[in-house]
Design a protein around this motif. Structure first.
Motif, PDB file in Angstrom:
ATOM      1  N   VAL A  74      22.719  74.077  -3.835  1.00 29.06           N
ATOM      2  CA  VAL A  74      21.578  74.788  -3.648  1.00 29.06           C
ATOM      3  C   VAL A  74      20.552  74.668  -4.044  1.00 29.06           C
ATOM      4  O   VAL A  74      19.800  72.960  -3.146  1.00 29.06           O
ATOM      5  CB  VAL A  74      21.951  76.226  -4.972  1.00 29.06           C
ATOM      6  N   TYR A  75      19.387  75.660  -3.119  1.00 25.86           N
ATOM      7  CA  TYR A  75      17.985  74.836  -3.415  1.00 25.86           C
ATOM      8  C   TYR A  75      17.331  75.983  -4.193  1.00 25.86           C
ATOM      9  O   TYR A  75      17.308  76.864  -4.107  1.00 25.86           O
ATOM     10  CB  TYR A  75      17.401  74.216  -1.743  1.00 25.86           C
ATOM     11  N   THR A  76      15.730  75.684  -4.596  1.00 20.57           N
ATOM     12  CA  THR A  76      14.481  76.236  -4.694  1.00 20.57           C
ATOM     13  C   THR A  76      13.789  75.378  -3.762  1.00 20.57           C
ATOM     14  O   THR A  76      13.278  75.566  -2.979  1.00 20.57           O
ATOM     15  CB  THR A  76      14.256  75.634  -6.261  1.00 20.57           C
ATOM     16  N   ASN A  77      12.414  75.906  -4.200  1.00 24.29           N
ATOM     17  CA  ASN A  77      10.801  76.357  -2.826  1.00 24.29           C
ATOM     18  C   ASN A  77      10.819  74.707  -2.637  1.00 24.29           C
ATOM     19  O   ASN A  77       9.825  74.026  -2.288  1.00 24.29           O
ATOM     20  CB  ASN A  77       9.823  76.319  -3.857  1.00 24.29           C
ATOM     21  N   GLU A  78      11.335  73.427  -4.431  1.00 23.69           N
ATOM     22  CA  GLU A  78      10.931  72.409  -4.036  1.00 23.69           C
ATOM     23  C   GLU A  78      11.671  71.271  -3.958  1.00 23.69           C
ATOM     24  O   GLU A  78      11.385  69.975  -4.154  1.00 23.69           O
ATOM     25  CB  GLU A  78       9.929  71.844  -4.954  1.00 23.69           C
ATOM     26  N   ALA A  79      13.104  71.573  -4.172  1.00 24.16           N
ATOM     27  CA  ALA A  79      14.014  70.673  -4.223  1.00 24.16           C
ATOM     28  C   ALA A  79      15.391  71.270  -3.485  1.00 24.16           C
ATOM     29  O   ALA A  79      16.011  72.187  -3.366  1.00 24.16           O
ATOM     30  CB  ALA A  79      14.613  70.240  -5.661  1.00 24.16           C
ATOM     31  N   CYS A 153      20.377  62.116 -11.117  1.00 22.88           N
ATOM     32  CA  CYS A 153      21.446  62.446 -10.712  1.00 22.88           C
ATOM     33  C   CYS A 153      22.805  62.486 -12.315  1.00 22.88           C
ATOM     34  O   CYS A 153      22.178  61.799 -13.043  1.00 22.88           O
ATOM     35  CB  CYS A 153      22.631  61.980  -9.867  1.00 22.88           C
ATOM     36  N   LYS A 154      22.872  63.192 -12.820  1.00 20.51           N
ATOM     37  CA  LYS A 154      23.523  63.409 -13.948  1.00 20.51           C
ATOM     38  C   LYS A 154      25.670  63.487 -14.114  1.00 20.51           C
ATOM     39  O   LYS A 154      26.045  64.459 -12.428  1.00 20.51           O
ATOM     40  CB  LYS A 154      23.426  64.428 -14.606  1.00 20.51           C
ATOM     41  N   VAL A 167      20.143  66.397  -8.118  1.00 22.95           N
ATOM     42  CA  VAL A 167      18.634  66.268  -7.214  1.00 22.95           C
ATOM     43  C   VAL A 167      18.007  65.830  -6.313  1.00 22.95           C
ATOM     44  O   VAL A 167      17.528  65.349  -7.514  1.00 22.95           O
ATOM     45  CB  VAL A 167      17.866  67.235  -8.381  1.00 22.95           C
ATOM     46  N   ILE A 168      17.369  67.089  -5.462  1.00 22.69           N
ATOM     47  CA  ILE A 168      17.000  66.088  -4.333  1.00 22.69           C
ATOM     48  C   ILE A 168      15.699  66.735  -4.058  1.00 22.69           C
ATOM     49  O   ILE A 168      15.344  67.472  -3.326  1.00 22.69           O
ATOM     50  CB  ILE A 168      17.299  65.003  -2.799  1.00 22.69           C
ATOM     51  N   PRO A 169      14.237  65.766  -4.841  1.00 23.44           N
ATOM     52  CA  PRO A 169      12.746  66.328  -4.684  1.00 23.44           C
ATOM     53  C   PRO A 169      12.911  66.611  -2.646  1.00 23.44           C
ATOM     54  O   PRO A 169      13.042  65.983  -1.910  1.00 23.44           O
ATOM     55  CB  PRO A 169      12.696  66.236  -5.015  1.00 23.44           C
TER      56      PRO A 169
END
Length: 821
Positions: A74-79, A153-154, A167-169
């Motif tokens: 999944v993604y957002t505007n920044e990551a 990462c968790k 999560v990769i910015p």
């Protein structure tokens, strides 16, 4: 621009389809970013499409992995957010040794690789172990693990397996400005206890390479490449003492920074750099006429330099290396004068790197570095008066690379290095053109490489005109994939080719004809998982005057058994006599070399065991009576638990009745029959408290000596005749004036605490003894006992590196990279 990009994408798709169906996964835009906790209970993970079905790369290529592994994006505007669920019926059996960030421990892992330009030659890999220990690397034709991005990462261990949530910015990636994106994507897993490694889009070991066998990530839309302005200020402090037992203190401060100039290109800079916390070089006794090449362990000159290796004319250790005129201090001494200080390193004032590759496959690299003046201090022992001699003028070094991807993972590149020195000192320039052309199946490669070197100005003594131009050329044809491989090549260096002001070349004036064949078994057979062989034949000449120098053969057979024991058998030989034009150290003279045959072997046991062993040996027999070489190496590895690891290495090389250059008798070279023996002991211990706290310490002792028994004069035809040269030492009463006894003892201890992504605290202790004389101890224990009386250098340092995203300093922070710390 669009047409070129489309052509590259079309060609890549054709290539991939020739090797199997390309898998695809749809990324989902999340209305709310998931919480990074290693638990997939966020709403977006309940509806995001899933990928599944990994195929083995090893040990059974093409077969399904034994346990299912699912991935979602999944993604957002920044990551970008990636979830990987690694199912396992026995999660209590997961292997999870801690080895520090980017370590290679005995652990399970999952991860993925992204290539946002779909060019088949660049990518970024992110991976994690069940304990949350991170690994990242930049992928090209090789893997650059020194590349570090800021991401998070968790992980969590479940009843039916384990989960990794990444999560990769987007600021950590490079991608083109488009409304809708399709990226190359592949996720992978290793189940360590059964040594199964698998990939979602199948990787065929006899195929065109990892980055040309990727799947696709689709559906990312309406995102903007964020501004990338990152600061890495640092503070460091040192306490140093040495044999004089006087302690000195110093403090340094500076900053590294990264600025995204566009979606593709980034500027890296280091201002007032401090490289004092690098691991010690592994020094050895060098009896050859050639310089030894060492790895550059300085982070700025180690990360992201694969582009600068085009043309093979850049050796980063030259920046900040020994001053240009280091030897001048000793050549200009008057009566009663001694050298009381002579820095052996240039002070680097600042360095910058500009690099990246755009959507059309054009890569540009520019590296520039300034080094300050250096002076030696000379003291008159009678009057105490001091004077200084300049050993290094202000020096500017730069490298320019322009590299264009071509269809079928081919390329053409231009590289130029330039060294400009102030005052009376020569300047140097080297230019290289290199091209690789591959067919659509990536099974054949035609490679061309040509260089020119140029020097102008004055030599190191500042009084002799120095004007020299030289050339190098290489042409090869190779079959690079499939079970059967081969290569034929021709290589030429003129006698005036010299790239060493900013590059590395041991010797020029050479022509080499080479033919290599190999055969690989990728599928398991009989008692082996895989095996590979190679046989290479070289014939060499001096370029000017053209003269035969050597016939050379080498080959190997390697295999990995079904019990994961690595076995290697190898040999090399010089079946005919030849001539060495470098060993005499005098232009125009030659030394006749003799036939020999060497056989060796190496084994490496399964690293999953708490106690594993690497061991090897070799034996060389020359046509000369009594001239043999015996060497062996043994390295046990003990893993006490998932936190403690010990590796010990002992190796011995023994050359009996060796023949080689000893010294000069006036202007004439003197050769000697000698025994050359070396012992190397290395103990490495590593301990990790958790994924962000780790310590490594290395103890290394090297002892090497050459003991001369007989001396010879060098005849015009390269043969040796008895010499009346005497190396008698009146102080010892022995014939040992030309003997060499070399000791290197180092301790390197580093503790690292990554207290937030991108920020770390490092404590370092370094201790070093480096000494050479003519006295040879009676044995290894005697030599070790004598170390306590040798001069030493000791230092303790602490360094704090802190990561700042510029948005942390503004009111409009957005999500920013800081969110993922």
């Amino acid at each position: 621009m669009f047409r070129v990009a489309s052509l590259h994408l079309l060609l890549f798709t054709v290539i991939s389809n020739l090797h199997g169906q390309v898998k695809s996964l749809e990324a989902l835009r999340a209305s709310q970013a998931p919480k990074i906790d290693g638990l997939l209970n966020d709403a977006c993970w309940q509806i995001a499409p899933k990928a599944k079905g990994l195929n083995c790369l090893s040990p059974n290529p093409g077969k399904p992995m034994p346990f299912e592994t699912e991935a979602q994006v999944v993604y957002t505007n920044e990551a970008l957010y990636v979830a990987i669920y690694a199912y396992d019926p026995h999660p209590d059996s997961l292997l999870k040794q801690l080895s520090g960030r980017d370590g290679d421990g005995n652990s399970d892992y999952v991860g993925f690789t992204l290539n946002c330009y779909q060019d088949g030659v660049t990518g970024y890999t992110f991976a994690v172990s069940p304990t949350g220990e991170q690994f990242d690397a930049r992928q090209t034709t090789s893997e650059d693990v020194s590349w570090n991005a800021v991401w998070n990462c968790k992980t969590s261990i479940q009843q039916n397996g384990w989960i990794a949530e990444f999560v990769i910015p987007f600021a950590a990636l490079r991608f083109a400005e488009r409304e809708v994106h399709t990226w190359d994507f592949n996720y992978f897993r290793e189940i360590r206890r059964i040594r199964n490694q698998g990939y979602w889009n199948e990787i065929k070991p006899n195929g065109p390479g990892y980055l040309a066998q990727m799947g696709e990530l689709q559906g990312i839309a309406n995102i903007d490449a964020p501004k990338r302005i990152f600061f890495f200020p640092y503070l460091s402090g040192y306490a140093l003492n040495n044999t004089s037992k006087q302690t000195s203190f110093s403090y340094n401060g500076g900053m590294d920074l990264k600025i995204g100039l566009s979606d593709a290109y980034t500027l890296d800079a280091t201002l007032i750099p401090d490289f004092g916390q690098t691991i010690s070089d592994q020094l050895i006794l060098n009896l050859t006429p050639f310089e030894i090449q060492f790895q550059d362990n300085r982070p700025f000159f180690n990360e992201g330099l694969e582009l600068y290796q085009r043309g093979e004319i850049f050796y980063s250790r030259r920046i900040g290396d020994m001053p240009f005129g280091y030897g001048l201090a000793y050549s200009e001494l008057a009566t009663h004068e001694v050298v009381t200080a002579n820095p052996d390193k240039q002070q680097v004032l600042n360095s910058i790197k500009l690099g990246g590759r755009n959507v059309n496959g054009l890569a540009i690299g520019f590296l520039n570095s300034f080094a300050s003046e250096a002076f030696a201090e000379i003291t008159d022992t009678l009057t105490g008066k001091k004077r200084s001699v300049q050993t290094n003028p202000f020096t500017n070094s730069n490298v320019v690379v322009i590299d264009q991807n071509l269809p079928n993972n081919s390329f053409i590149s231009f590289t130029n290095t330039n060294v400009s020195r102030a005052g009376q000192a020569y300047d140097a320039n080297v230019t290289s053109v290199e091209a690789s052309l591959k067919n659509k199946l990536n099974s054949y490669e035609l490679h061309f490489h040509g260089n020119q070197s140029l020097k102008w100005g004055l030599d190191a003594n500042g009084n002799t005109p120095y004007d020299k131009k030289g050339y190098m050329g290489e042409l090869s044809l190779a079959k690079i994939s499939g079970n059967f491989t081969f290569q034929v090549s021709h290589y030429t260096e003129t006698d005036t080719y010299d790239p060493n002001d900013l590059g590395f070349l041991q010797a020029n004036n050479e022509q080499v004809y080479n033919a290599t064949v190999g055969y690989n078994w990728y599928q398991p057979f009989w008692k082996f998982n895989k095996a590979w062989t190679s046989l290479s034949m070289n014939r060499s000449y001096l370029y000017a005057p053209r003269s035969f120098t050597q016939n050379y053969l080498e080959g190997e057979v390697s295999a990995i058994t079904k019990r994961f024991l690595y076995i290697n058998l190898n040999f090399d030989a010089q079946p005919t006599r030849g001539f060495d034009y470098f060993e005499p150290r005098v232009d125009g003279e030659m030394f006749q070399t003799y036939t020999y045959a060497r056989f060796g072997g190496f084994i490496s046991s399964d690293y999953r065991k708490k106690l594993a062993l690497d061991a090897g040996c070799g034996f060389t027999d020359y046509e000369n009576d009594g001239r043999v070489v015996r060497n062996y190496r043994i390295s046990p590895r003990l893993r006490l638990n998932d936190k403690w690891m010990f590796i010990y290495i002992y190796s011995k090389q023994a050359h009996f009745s060796d023949l080689g250059f000893a010294t000069f008798n006036g202007a004439n070279p003197v050769f000697g029959r000698r025994d050359v023996i070396s012992h190397t002991n290395v103990l490495t211990a590593s301990f990790a408290w958790n994924p962000v706290n780790s310590m490594n310490v290395r103890f290394r002792h090297y002892w090497g000596y050459s003991d001369y028994k007989q001396f010879f004069d060098l005849n015009d035809d390269g043969s040796l005749s008895q010499s009346n040269f005497s190396a008698f030492n009146s102080e010892t009463g022995k014939n040992d004036l030309v003997n060499r006894n070399f000791n290197s003892f180092t301790i390197d201890l580093f503790y690292k605490w990554i207290f937030r992504p991108g920020s770390e605290l490092i404590f370092a202790w370094k201790y070093a003894i480096v000494h050479e004389d003519n006295f040879i101890p009676s044995g290894l224990l005697d030599d070790v006992n004598g170390l306590i009386d040798l001069p030493f250098a000791n230092s303790v340092s602490v360094r704090l590196n802190y990561f700042l995203d510029y948005r942390m300093l503004t009111k409009q922070r957005g999500e920013g990279v800081y969110r993922y710390q």
